[in-house]
Design a protein around this motif. Structure first.
Motif, short mmCIF file in Angstrom:
data_model
loop_
_atom_site.label_atom_id
_atom_site.label_comp_id
_atom_site.label_asym_id
_atom_site.label_seq_id
_atom_site.Cartn_x
_atom_site.Cartn_y
_atom_site.Cartn_z
N ALA A 1 0.83 -1.20 0.00
CA ALA A 1 0.00 0.00 0.00
C ALA A 1 0.87 1.26 0.00
O ALA A 1 0.59 2.23 -0.71
CB ALA A 1 -0.92 -0.01 1.22
N ALA A 2 1.95 1.23 0.80
CA ALA A 2 2.85 2.40 0.84
C ALA A 2 3.55 2.61 -0.49
O ALA A 2 3.66 3.74 -0.99
CB ALA A 2 3.87 2.22 1.97
N VAL A 3 4.01 1.50 -1.08
CA VAL A 3 4.68 1.61 -2.38
C VAL A 3 3.69 2.08 -3.45
O VAL A 3 4.02 2.94 -4.28
CB VAL A 3 5.29 0.24 -2.77
CG1 VAL A 3 5.81 0.28 -4.21
CG2 VAL A 3 6.42 -0.11 -1.82
N GLY A 4 2.48 1.54 -3.41
CA GLY A 4 1.46 1.98 -4.36
C GLY A 4 1.10 3.44 -4.20
O GLY A 4 0.90 4.16 -5.19
N THR A 5 1.03 3.91 -2.95
CA THR A 5 0.74 5.33 -2.71
C THR A 5 1.87 6.20 -3.27
O THR A 5 1.60 7.24 -3.89
CB THR A 5 0.59 5.58 -1.20
OG1 THR A 5 -0.49 4.77 -0.71
CG2 THR A 5 0.29 7.04 -0.92
N ALA A 6 3.11 5.78 -3.04
CA ALA A 6 4.24 6.55 -3.57
C ALA A 6 4.22 6.58 -5.09
O ALA A 6 4.50 7.61 -5.72
CB ALA A 6 5.55 5.97 -3.07
N ALA A 7 3.88 5.43 -5.71
CA ALA A 7 3.86 5.37 -7.17
C ALA A 7 2.71 6.20 -7.76
O ALA A 7 2.88 6.88 -8.76
CB ALA A 7 3.76 3.92 -7.62
N ASP A 8 1.54 6.12 -7.10
CA ASP A 8 0.35 6.77 -7.66
C ASP A 8 0.27 8.25 -7.31
O ASP A 8 -0.22 9.05 -8.12
CB ASP A 8 -0.91 6.07 -7.16
CG ASP A 8 -1.01 4.63 -7.66
OD1 ASP A 8 -0.35 4.32 -8.68
OD2 ASP A 8 -1.73 3.83 -7.05
N TYR A 9 0.72 8.60 -6.11
CA TYR A 9 0.50 9.97 -5.64
C TYR A 9 1.79 10.73 -5.33
O TYR A 9 1.74 11.86 -4.86
CB TYR A 9 -0.38 9.95 -4.37
CG TYR A 9 -1.69 9.26 -4.57
CD1 TYR A 9 -2.71 9.86 -5.30
CD2 TYR A 9 -1.92 7.99 -4.04
CE1 TYR A 9 -3.92 9.23 -5.50
CE2 TYR A 9 -3.13 7.35 -4.22
CZ TYR A 9 -4.13 7.97 -4.96
OH TYR A 9 -5.33 7.34 -5.15
N GLY A 10 2.96 10.09 -5.56
CA GLY A 10 4.23 10.74 -5.25
C GLY A 10 4.40 12.06 -5.99
O GLY A 10 4.74 13.09 -5.38
N ASP A 11 4.15 12.04 -7.29
CA ASP A 11 4.31 13.28 -8.07
C ASP A 11 3.32 14.35 -7.61
O ASP A 11 3.66 15.54 -7.56
CB ASP A 11 4.10 12.98 -9.56
CG ASP A 11 5.22 12.14 -10.13
OD1 ASP A 11 6.31 12.12 -9.52
OD2 ASP A 11 5.01 11.49 -11.17
N GLY A 12 2.10 13.94 -7.24
CA GLY A 12 1.13 14.91 -6.76
C GLY A 12 1.56 15.53 -5.44
O GLY A 12 1.38 16.74 -5.22
N ILE A 13 2.14 14.71 -4.54
CA ILE A 13 2.62 15.24 -3.26
C ILE A 13 3.76 16.21 -3.49
O ILE A 13 3.85 17.27 -2.86
CB ILE A 13 3.05 14.08 -2.34
CG1 ILE A 13 1.84 13.21 -1.99
CG2 ILE A 13 3.71 14.60 -1.08
CD1 ILE A 13 2.19 11.95 -1.24
N VAL A 14 4.67 15.86 -4.40
CA VAL A 14 5.80 16.74 -4.70
C VAL A 14 5.30 18.07 -5.25
O VAL A 14 5.78 19.15 -4.85
CB VAL A 14 6.74 16.04 -5.70
CG1 VAL A 14 7.76 17.04 -6.27
CG2 VAL A 14 7.48 14.89 -5.02
N ARG A 15 4.35 18.02 -6.18
CA ARG A 15 3.82 19.26 -6.73
C ARG A 15 3.11 20.08 -5.66
O ARG A 15 3.19 21.31 -5.66
CB ARG A 15 2.85 18.95 -7.87
CG ARG A 15 3.54 18.56 -9.17
CD ARG A 15 2.56 18.62 -10.34
NE ARG A 15 1.41 17.76 -10.12
CZ ARG A 15 1.37 16.48 -10.47
NH1 ARG A 15 2.42 15.92 -11.04
NH2 ARG A 15 0.28 15.76 -10.25
N LEU A 16 2.40 19.40 -4.76
CA LEU A 16 1.72 20.11 -3.68
C LEU A 16 2.72 20.86 -2.81
O LEU A 16 2.51 22.04 -2.48
CB LEU A 16 0.93 19.11 -2.82
CG LEU A 16 0.26 19.67 -1.56
CD1 LEU A 16 -0.78 20.70 -1.94
CD2 LEU A 16 -0.34 18.56 -0.73
#
Length: 401
Positions: free
Chosen positions: A336-351
């Motif tokens: 779940a953590a890896v999937g979150t990083a893969a799916d939402y990592g770029d969004g978190i960085v942009r945020l």
């Protein structure tokens, strides 16, 4: 701390002027003057360095000052890149999560919740209760009902029923059910004995009724039914019991492999799901579950002392003692953590990047300065003291040589 650092600088200035006044008359005053003079230089230099990071010293536009406000966008980009490269890369997250025992930590907490966790429990319970109360009940109930109904419609239940029935037969779990059915049949016969006698009387001929043979026949039929039920109940190898088991085995096979039987089950399921009574039942079950969740959320301490608490503690013990379950949960959390990083990592960085860019210079410098805290003023204090010691050492060498 800012007041202390500035006060120390002022104190060095006062000592300097006092020592300079007494230096011609007292030789040791020269050492004091040298210390204070160098301390002022060191303190002022470090004050300038610290201030130049966040703003222009004395408001003067000196080149290469106010470094952080001038480079706000670059800092935002660098911070976002740091997060992306060191925290939000799936392989990095997987490597860091490899040694994290979430199941073990959860098991220890559930088995023996620490006293200090009461505030955390209450805060989490208030948040859960507020979330449940804020949701639109009609819409949420409709969603739950629709989700359950859709899931049931998509599930082919006939093979599942057949497998469950076959497993029950293989393990002998159908025997208590058959015994219960036999006891139920005995009660049915006993309750409807008058009805049986009336049926025999109504169907008997005039001669049989006149001679009383209908009563005898009814007694024989009732006694035979009682004896049949008793024989089947007492004899595990009774032919009728074997016939029933054969029928159940055939039903289990047909539920899994016979297309007409499966179609009949699906048609029955569809009729059942279309029945408004079932929809009301599902909605009522959701309301009961929601009410129970609200009771637990509003009083977590009371919940942990009842059956629910016993179940949670048992779960905690199981998580600690069952390696397979712990491994499965840890693997799920890691994925779940890896999937979150893969799916939402770029969004978190942009945020993060966009948020820092949107701050005005005053907000950014204030937050960074408060985050670093007292260490900035300790730089000024250390600069004052170190500068004074260096000045004292130089003056000592000059005097001796």
């Amino acid at each position: 701390m800012r007041f202390i650092a500035t006060g120390l600088l002022v104190a060095m200035a006062l000592i300097y002027f006092a020592a300079r006044h007494y230096e011609p008359a007292y030789l040791p005053a020269g050492f004091v003057r040298a210390f204070a003079e160098a301390a002022m230089v060191g303190g002022l230099a470090d004050w300038f360095a610290v201030t130049a990071l966040f703003r222009h010293p004395l408001g003067l536009p000196i080149p290469h000052t106010a470094i952080i406000p001038r480079n706000k966008d670059r800092i935002a980009t660098a911070l976002a890149s740091f997060l992306r490269d060191n925290f939000l890369v799936p392989r990095v997250v997987a490597r860091r999560m490899q040694g994290v025992d979430v199941a073990g930590a959860a098991g220890r907490w559930l088995a023996q919740p620490p006293e200090s966790s009461g505030r955390l429990r209450r805060g989490a319970s208030r948040m859960a209760a507020s979330l449940l109360e804020s949701l639109d009940q009609e819409q949420l109930g409709g969603m739950i009902k629709g989700a359950v109904s859709t899931r049931l419609r998509q599930t082919d239940i006939a093979p599942l029923l057949g497998q469950a029935l076959g497993a029950a037969m293989a393990e002998g779990r159908h025997l208590p059910l058959m015994d219960s059915m036999l006891r139920w049949l005995a009660k049915v016969i006993d309750t409807n004995e008058a009805l049986i006698r009336k049926m025999v009387h109504d169907r008997a001929g005039t001669i049989m009724r006149w001679t009383g043979l209908d009563e005898t026949l009814a007694d024989k039929i009732i006694d035979g039914l009682y004896k049949l039920v008793a024989d089947v109940a007492e004899d595990p190898a009774h032919p009728l019991r074997a016939k029933v088991e054969e029928g159940i085995e055939k039903l289990a096979f047909d539920l899994q492999f016979d297309i007409p039987t499966r179609m009949k089950v699906e048609a029955f399921k569809a009729d059942l799901l279309d029945n408004p009574a079932l929809a009301r039942w599902i909605e009522g079950m959701w309301e009961q579950a929601r009410a129970a969740l609200l009771r637990v959320a509003r009083d977590p301490d009371a919940a942990l002392t009842g059956k629910f608490g016993d179940a949670l503690r048992q779960l905690g013990t199981t998580l600690q003692s069952d390696p397979r379950l712990a491994h499965m949960i840890n693997r799920f959390v890691r994925r779940a953590a890896v999937g979150t990083a893969a799916d939402y990592g770029d969004g978190i960085v942009r945020l993060v990047s966009d948020t820092v860019r949107s701050w005005d210079a005053h907000t950014l410098t204030g937050r960074l300065e408060n985050t670093v805290g007292q260490d900035l003023q300790y730089i000024r204090i250390n600069g004052t003291l170190v500068g004074g010691l260096v000045g004292l050492a130089i003056h000592t060498l000059h005097t001796l040589l």
